[in-house]
Design a protein around this motif. Structure first.
Motif, mmCIF file in Angstrom:
data_model
loop_
_atom_site.group_PDB
_atom_site.id
_atom_site.type_symbol
_atom_site.label_atom_id
_atom_site.label_comp_id
_atom_site.label_asym_id
_atom_site.label_seq_id
_atom_site.Cartn_x
_atom_site.Cartn_y
_atom_site.Cartn_z
ATOM 1 N N SER A 121 0.854 -1.192 0.000
ATOM 2 C CA SER A 121 0.000 0.000 0.000
ATOM 3 C C SER A 121 0.890 1.243 0.000
ATOM 4 C CB SER A 121 -0.977 -0.062 1.181
ATOM 5 O OG SER A 121 -1.942 0.949 1.069
ATOM 6 N N THR A 122 0.320 2.388 0.302
ATOM 7 C CA THR A 122 1.046 3.623 -0.033
ATOM 8 C C THR A 122 0.769 4.787 0.917
ATOM 9 O OG1 THR A 122 1.262 5.341 -1.733
ATOM 10 C CG2 THR A 122 -0.851 4.239 -1.607
ATOM 11 N N ALA A 123 1.741 5.694 1.012
ATOM 12 C CA ALA A 123 1.557 6.947 1.752
ATOM 13 C C ALA A 123 0.588 7.877 1.041
ATOM 14 C CB ALA A 123 2.896 7.650 1.904
ATOM 15 N N HIS A 195 10.870 9.153 -10.530
ATOM 16 C CA HIS A 195 11.233 9.330 -9.115
ATOM 17 C C HIS A 195 12.522 10.147 -8.947
ATOM 18 C CE1 HIS A 195 8.577 5.757 -9.036
ATOM 19 N NE2 HIS A 195 8.072 6.439 -8.037
ATOM 20 N N LEU A 196 12.555 10.884 -7.854
ATOM 21 C CA LEU A 196 13.613 11.883 -7.669
ATOM 22 C C LEU A 196 15.020 11.275 -7.657
ATOM 23 C CD1 LEU A 196 14.414 14.812 -7.130
ATOM 24 C CD2 LEU A 196 14.170 14.329 -4.683
ATOM 25 N N ILE A 197 15.275 10.262 -6.821
ATOM 26 C CA ILE A 197 16.661 9.790 -6.656
ATOM 27 C C ILE A 197 17.221 9.220 -7.970
ATOM 28 C CG2 ILE A 197 18.127 8.091 -5.459
ATOM 29 C CD1 ILE A 197 16.578 8.793 -2.888
ATOM 30 N N VAL A 211 18.330 18.328 -13.224
ATOM 31 C CA VAL A 211 17.091 17.888 -12.583
ATOM 32 C C VAL A 211 16.213 19.123 -12.410
ATOM 33 C CG1 VAL A 211 18.219 18.046 -10.306
ATOM 34 C CG2 VAL A 211 16.046 16.826 -10.516
ATOM 35 N N VAL A 212 14.925 18.950 -12.646
ATOM 36 C CA VAL A 212 13.984 20.053 -12.418
ATOM 37 C C VAL A 212 13.393 19.884 -11.023
ATOM 38 C CG1 VAL A 212 11.866 21.186 -13.191
ATOM 39 C CG2 VAL A 212 13.414 20.144 -14.884
ATOM 40 N N ILE A 213 13.536 20.899 -10.205
ATOM 41 C CA ILE A 213 12.918 20.890 -8.869
ATOM 42 C C ILE A 213 11.470 21.343 -9.038
ATOM 43 C CG2 ILE A 213 12.938 21.970 -6.588
ATOM 44 C CD1 ILE A 213 15.995 22.265 -6.893
ATOM 45 N N ARG A 286 5.404 23.742 -9.603
ATOM 46 C CA ARG A 286 4.976 22.615 -8.766
ATOM 47 C C ARG A 286 4.391 21.503 -9.634
ATOM 48 N NH1 ARG A 286 1.703 24.661 -3.413
ATOM 49 N NH2 ARG A 286 3.313 26.009 -2.535
ATOM 50 N N ARG A 287 4.485 20.264 -9.157
ATOM 51 C CA ARG A 287 3.822 19.133 -9.821
ATOM 52 C C ARG A 287 2.466 18.944 -9.140
ATOM 53 N NH1 ARG A 287 6.881 13.381 -9.751
ATOM 54 N NH2 ARG A 287 6.331 13.502 -7.548
ATOM 55 N N ALA A 288 1.431 18.811 -9.953
ATOM 56 C CA ALA A 288 0.082 18.704 -9.381
ATOM 57 C C ALA A 288 0.013 17.537 -8.398
ATOM 58 C CB ALA A 288 -0.941 18.491 -10.493
ATOM 59 N N GLY A 289 -0.611 17.797 -7.271
ATOM 60 C CA GLY A 289 -0.880 16.707 -6.331
ATOM 61 C C GLY A 289 0.211 16.435 -5.311
ATOM 62 N N ASP A 290 1.349 17.167 -5.364
ATOM 63 C CA ASP A 290 2.420 16.916 -4.391
ATOM 64 C C ASP A 290 2.120 17.605 -3.057
ATOM 65 O OD1 ASP A 290 4.123 15.322 -5.870
ATOM 66 O OD2 ASP A 290 5.375 16.974 -6.571
ATOM 67 N N PRO A 291 1.958 16.848 -1.967
ATOM 68 C CA PRO A 291 1.854 17.507 -0.657
ATOM 69 C C PRO A 291 3.221 18.072 -0.255
ATOM 70 C CG PRO A 291 1.327 15.141 -0.509
ATOM 71 C CD PRO A 291 1.865 15.395 -1.885
HETATM 72 N N1 UFG Z 1 10.674 15.719 -7.626
HETATM 73 C C1 UFG Z 1 11.292 16.786 -8.260
HETATM 74 N N2 UFG Z 1 11.790 16.588 -9.508
HETATM 75 C C2 UFG Z 1 11.695 15.389 -10.169
HETATM 76 C C3 UFG Z 1 11.066 14.306 -9.513
HETATM 77 C C4 UFG Z 1 10.563 14.514 -8.249
HETATM 78 O O1 UFG Z 1 11.399 17.879 -7.709
HETATM 79 O O2 UFG Z 1 12.165 15.297 -11.318
HETATM 80 C C5 UFG Z 1 10.151 15.914 -6.262
HETATM 81 C C6 UFG Z 1 8.653 15.662 -6.164
HETATM 82 O O3 UFG Z 1 7.940 16.838 -6.425
HETATM 83 C C7 UFG Z 1 8.531 15.206 -4.710
HETATM 84 C C8 UFG Z 1 9.864 14.512 -4.419
HETATM 85 O O4 UFG Z 1 10.753 14.952 -5.432
HETATM 86 O O5 UFG Z 1 8.432 16.320 -3.868
HETATM 87 C C9 UFG Z 1 9.763 13.008 -4.484
HETATM 88 O O6 UFG Z 1 9.115 12.656 -5.709
HETATM 89 P P1 UFG Z 1 9.001 11.164 -6.242
HETATM 90 O O7 UFG Z 1 8.317 11.237 -7.576
HETATM 91 O O8 UFG Z 1 10.329 10.510 -6.149
HETATM 92 O O9 UFG Z 1 8.066 10.466 -5.168
HETATM 93 P P2 UFG Z 1 6.600 10.893 -4.659
HETATM 94 O O10 UFG Z 1 6.792 11.465 -3.293
HETATM 95 O O11 UFG Z 1 5.876 11.714 -5.622
HETATM 96 O O12 UFG Z 1 5.854 9.481 -4.676
HETATM 97 C C10 UFG Z 1 6.132 8.487 -3.750
HETATM 98 C C11 UFG Z 1 5.891 7.118 -4.378
HETATM 99 C C12 UFG Z 1 4.427 6.923 -4.697
HETATM 100 C C13 UFG Z 1 3.610 7.168 -3.465
HETATM 101 C C14 UFG Z 1 3.908 8.544 -2.945
HETATM 102 C C15 UFG Z 1 3.154 8.817 -1.712
HETATM 103 O O13 UFG Z 1 6.649 6.985 -5.546
HETATM 104 O O14 UFG Z 1 4.191 5.608 -5.138
HETATM 105 O O15 UFG Z 1 5.304 8.664 -2.650
HETATM 106 O O16 UFG Z 1 2.718 10.118 -1.756
HETATM 107 F F1 UFG Z 1 2.296 7.082 -3.728
#
Ligand code: UFG
Length: 342
Positions: A121-123, A195-197, A211-213, A286-291
């Protein structure tokens, strides 16, 4: 002597699923991996596991799987669509396929006598209002799915609740925060990568210019989003601990993270140190939906099952991811070329 339990790992060719399948093999379990290879990689499946290619939308394929392996005694269910962003564009892949595939699997498994189930499951269940973001998220926080992806996982969690009442199914829902990291032989390889890393490490490898923040105007100390990064090997151990405790515990929901948040800028800075590469970064929208902040309280699984993440620092996690990416710059494709496996 009784043979070891046989565990079915759906999605066991994927990122978290393959690490967990390997951990199960290492712990002495028999492992059957069922995966349609939509996102997964055949080469990621441990050599000691039995691999069955198939799709959970195909009920006859699931029935055939149980015909061939009537001794499966527990299931770890990873196979699903997993991207928050995609789920906002293609909601029915999530609201229909993720949910109905899980129902197909559960209906047949229960009919075949399986009573132990671990859900990936997921955060994304915790898209809390802005004034509630920040404090570590416990299992009793209100569930507010952040997307059709989170909603699909919540629907499966609720389905499991009914199957516990009706059939006595014992289950654990493991809500991961940001799964990441690798080993020299196993790692993160998504197409496309979001994903970021891994993106930051692709910049270090010269595969991307920068990398785009995604936004630096969040209410956090450096303005970028804060996340709780947890190593996949630590997640894998949590699955095994939860499965082994199910007979005693019955039903559990656990949030899995390190309990410490790092900003996007801190991740980039750590990767610069680890790789020795400047890793240029530019700020975008910002990316839509990011808390703004997502940090887990994993106190419950630490207390009840003694779970202790081995990769406690971001530096150790990024170093482990770099060990994979620097040796396999094109992911599992490099391993196909070298004829490596498992
Ligand atoms: N980010 C950037 N640039 C990028 C990619 C990511 O700035 O090119 C930022 C995102 O906005 C976020 C953070 O890096 O703030 C981490 O982003 P990820 O895409 O690596 O991960 P998420 O937090 O979006 O998603 C993860 C899991 C999902 C899960 C979610 C829970 O991958 O499966 O956490 O909210 F649902």
């Amino acid at each position: 002597m009784k043979p070891p339990d046989k565990v079915l790992v759906t999605g066991g060719a994927g990122y978290i699923g393959s690490f967990t399948a390997q951990a199960l093999v290492d712990a002495g379990y028999q492992v059957v991996v069922f995966d349609n290879l939509y996102q997964g990689h055949r080469e990621a499946v441990p050599q000691a596991a039995t691999f069955v290619q198939g799709d959970l939308a195909d009920r006859s394929a699931i029935a055939a799987l149980f015909d061939a392996h009537p001794d499966i005694s527990a299931i770890m269910h990873f196979a699903s669509y997993t991207l928050v962003g995609e789920s906002m564009h293609k909601p029915f892949l999530y609201l229909r396929d993720n949910v109905s595939n899980a129902a197909n699997l559960l209906e047949i498994a229960i009919a075949r006598g399986v009573r132990r189930f671990i859900l990936s499951s997921t955060a994304n269940l915790f898209d809390l209002p802005v004034d509630q973001q920040g404090a570590p998220i416990r299992e009793d926080c209100p569930v507010v799915p952040g997307s059709p992806y989170g909603e699909s996982k919540y629907a499966i969690e609720r389905m499991l609740g009914w199957l516990n009442r009706i059939y006595g199914l014992k289950y654990a829902c493991l809500r991961y925060f940001n799964a990441c990291g690798g080993t020299p032989d196993r790692g993160e390889d998504h197409e496309p990568e979001t994903h970021l890393i891994p993106i930051v490490l692709q910049v270090a490898l010269g595969q991307r210019p920068h990398v785009v923040i995604f936004g630096d105007d969040y209410p956090t100390p450096d303005g970028t989003c804060i996340r709780d990064y947890i190593h996949v090997e630590d997640l894998a151990q949590a699955h095994i601990l939860a499965m082994e405790a199910l007979d005693e515990l019955g039903v559990r929901h656990y949030n899995l993270g390190n309990g410490q948040g790092y900003s996007v800028r801190q991740v980039i800075e750590t990767a610069r140190r680890v790789t020795g590469h400047p890793i240029p970064a530019v700020v975008g929208p910002r990316r839509a939906g990011d808390p703004a902040v997502l940090v887990a309280s994993s106190e419950a699984i630490r207390r009840e099952l003694g779970w202790t993440p081995r990769y406690a620092s971001l530096e150790a996690i990024v170093r482990s991811a770099w060990a994979w990416h620097s040796r396999h710059p094109h992911g599992y494709r490099d391993r196909y070329a070298q004829g490596e496996q498992g």
